[in-house]
Design a protein around this motif. Sequence first.
Motif, PDB file in Angstrom:
ATOM      1  N   ASN A   1       0.883  -1.168   0.000  1.00  0.00           N
ATOM      2  CA  ASN A   1       0.000   0.000   0.000  1.00  0.00           C
ATOM      3  C   ASN A   1       0.919   1.215   0.000  1.00  0.00           C
ATOM      4  O   ASN A   1       1.500   1.557   1.022  1.00  0.00           O
ATOM      5  CB  ASN A   1      -0.893  -0.036   1.253  1.00  0.00           C
TER       6      ASN A   1
ATOM      7  N   LYS B   1       0.259   4.272  -0.343  1.00  0.00           N
ATOM      8  CA  LYS B   1      -0.327   5.482   0.270  1.00  0.00           C
ATOM      9  C   LYS B   1      -0.046   6.704  -0.614  1.00  0.00           C
ATOM     10  O   LYS B   1      -0.028   6.570  -1.822  1.00  0.00           O
ATOM     11  CB  LYS B   1       0.184   5.654   1.704  1.00  0.00           C
TER      12      LYS B   1
ATOM     13  N   HIS C   1      -9.591   1.656   4.359  1.00  0.00           N
ATOM     14  CA  HIS C   1      -8.342   1.799   5.117  1.00  0.00           C
ATOM     15  C   HIS C   1      -8.582   2.768   6.281  1.00  0.00           C
ATOM     16  O   HIS C   1      -9.317   3.742   6.138  1.00  0.00           O
ATOM     17  CB  HIS C   1      -7.222   2.306   4.208  1.00  0.00           C
TER      18      HIS C   1
ATOM     19  N   GLU D   1      -5.955  -4.666  10.165  1.00  0.00           N
ATOM     20  CA  GLU D   1      -4.888  -3.704  10.448  1.00  0.00           C
ATOM     21  C   GLU D   1      -5.183  -2.946  11.745  1.00  0.00           C
ATOM     22  O   GLU D   1      -5.931  -1.958  11.730  1.00  0.00           O
ATOM     23  CB  GLU D   1      -4.788  -2.693   9.303  1.00  0.00           C
TER      24      GLU D   1
ATOM     25  N   ILE E   1      -0.134   0.697  12.688  1.00  0.00           N
ATOM     26  CA  ILE E   1       0.122   1.222  11.345  1.00  0.00           C
ATOM     27  C   ILE E   1       1.127   2.358  11.394  1.00  0.00           C
ATOM     28  O   ILE E   1       0.882   3.387  12.047  1.00  0.00           O
ATOM     29  CB  ILE E   1      -1.186   1.683  10.670  1.00  0.00           C
ATOM     30  N   GLY E   2       2.239   2.160  10.712  1.00  0.00           N
ATOM     31  CA  GLY E   2       3.244   3.216  10.580  1.00  0.00           C
ATOM     32  C   GLY E   2       3.927   3.570  11.887  1.00  0.00           C
ATOM     33  O   GLY E   2       4.621   4.578  11.980  1.00  0.00           O
TER      34      GLY E   2
ATOM     35  N   SER F   1       2.971  -2.299  10.240  1.00  0.00           N
ATOM     36  CA  SER F   1       4.415  -2.426  10.490  1.00  0.00           C
ATOM     37  C   SER F   1       4.952  -3.821  10.190  1.00  0.00           C
ATOM     38  O   SER F   1       5.871  -4.291  10.857  1.00  0.00           O
ATOM     39  CB  SER F   1       4.759  -2.005  11.924  1.00  0.00           C
TER      40      SER F   1
ATOM     41  N   GLY G   1       2.677  -1.148   4.225  1.00  0.00           N
ATOM     42  CA  GLY G   1       2.836   0.266   3.901  1.00  0.00           C
ATOM     43  C   GLY G   1       4.296   0.626   3.723  1.00  0.00           C
ATOM     44  O   GLY G   1       4.884   0.443   2.651  1.00  0.00           O
ATOM     45  N   GLY G   2       4.914   1.105   4.779  1.00  0.00           N
ATOM     46  CA  GLY G   2       6.290   1.607   4.736  1.00  0.00           C
ATOM     47  C   GLY G   2       7.266   0.685   4.018  1.00  0.00           C
ATOM     48  O   GLY G   2       8.025   1.121   3.140  1.00  0.00           O
TER      49      GLY G   2
HETATM   50  P1  PGA Z   1       2.594   0.156   7.590  1.00  0.00           P
HETATM   51  O1  PGA Z   1       1.157   0.425   6.898  1.00  0.00           O
HETATM   52  O2  PGA Z   1       3.089  -1.150   7.045  1.00  0.00           O
HETATM   53  O3  PGA Z   1       3.432   1.323   7.213  1.00  0.00           O
HETATM   54  O4  PGA Z   1       2.332   0.064   9.071  1.00  0.00           O
HETATM   55  C1  PGA Z   1       0.263  -0.619   6.675  1.00  0.00           C
HETATM   56  C2  PGA Z   1      -1.005  -0.072   6.074  1.00  0.00           C
HETATM   57  O5  PGA Z   1      -1.455   1.004   6.478  1.00  0.00           O
HETATM   58  O6  PGA Z   1      -1.582  -0.693   5.167  1.00  0.00           O
END
Ligand code: PGA
Length: 249
Positions: free
Chosen positions: A9, A11, A94, A166, A171-172, A212, A233-234
């Motif tokens: 993702n 973003k 999301h 999630e 997240i993040g 994460s 994400g990251g």
């Molecule tokens: P992250 O994001 O891996 O950066 O935590 C995951 C997501 O929001 O789908």
Amino acid sequence: MRKKIIAGNWKMNETPSEALKLVETLKPLVNNPDVDVVYCVPAIDIVPVVNAVKGTNVHVGAENLYFEDKGAYTGEVSADMLLDAGVEYVIMGHSERRGYFHETDADINKKLKKALEKGLKPIVCCGESLEQREQGITEDWIRMQIKIAFSGVTADQAKGVVIAYEPIWAIGTGKTATSAQAEEVCKSIRETIAEIYDQATADEIRIQYGGSMNAGNCKELLAQPDIDGGLIGGASLKPDFGKIVNYKD
Ligand code: PGA
């Protein structure tokens, strides 16, 4: 056996020219026929990324869609637009869209039905906040999100949906759910699907963990019986993504 699905993702990252460079960097790293690999990219990157991944094992997804077919909805993107551009998957619900753009469970239900009607493969996100986890209502909350999202969706349609669990607090933040925490909720999501439909549908639907996930923790998370993939994400913007795709090596 459910095939694992590893989706990035992106973003709001990567301009179209940066996107092409990232696809080139990742190209030799994400080759694993045992896994479905998806890049969910910003709307403006869709056309160049679809062209850049031609002839590879990578599928392209969008990060959002609107539930109306066409008309006066300035700034929105329809299912037909995504399909015509070569998109196969689409993320919906999301937590960033729920939080920053006020998307409701009812909106997500409309988006899910529209995506299925048009033949896009939905990735439906759900997850609890830290406060909800501390209040002990995680499973109730997620059961509610799933029940509203899938309202009016048939069992046959549900089988092709991907659910991404999630936890918002993961997240993040670099704070991953433990594999036991992630498995507990993914298992409960599968039980909810069995309750809405039947065991066969629950056995077929794929459930990802997201929050994460990285090259270091993916192996343990992806070894859990009810975790069929990751929404990343990251780490999807780095060569690390290739390590997640090849988590078994
Ligand atoms: P992250 O994001 O891996 O950066 O935590 C995951 C997501 O929001 O789908």
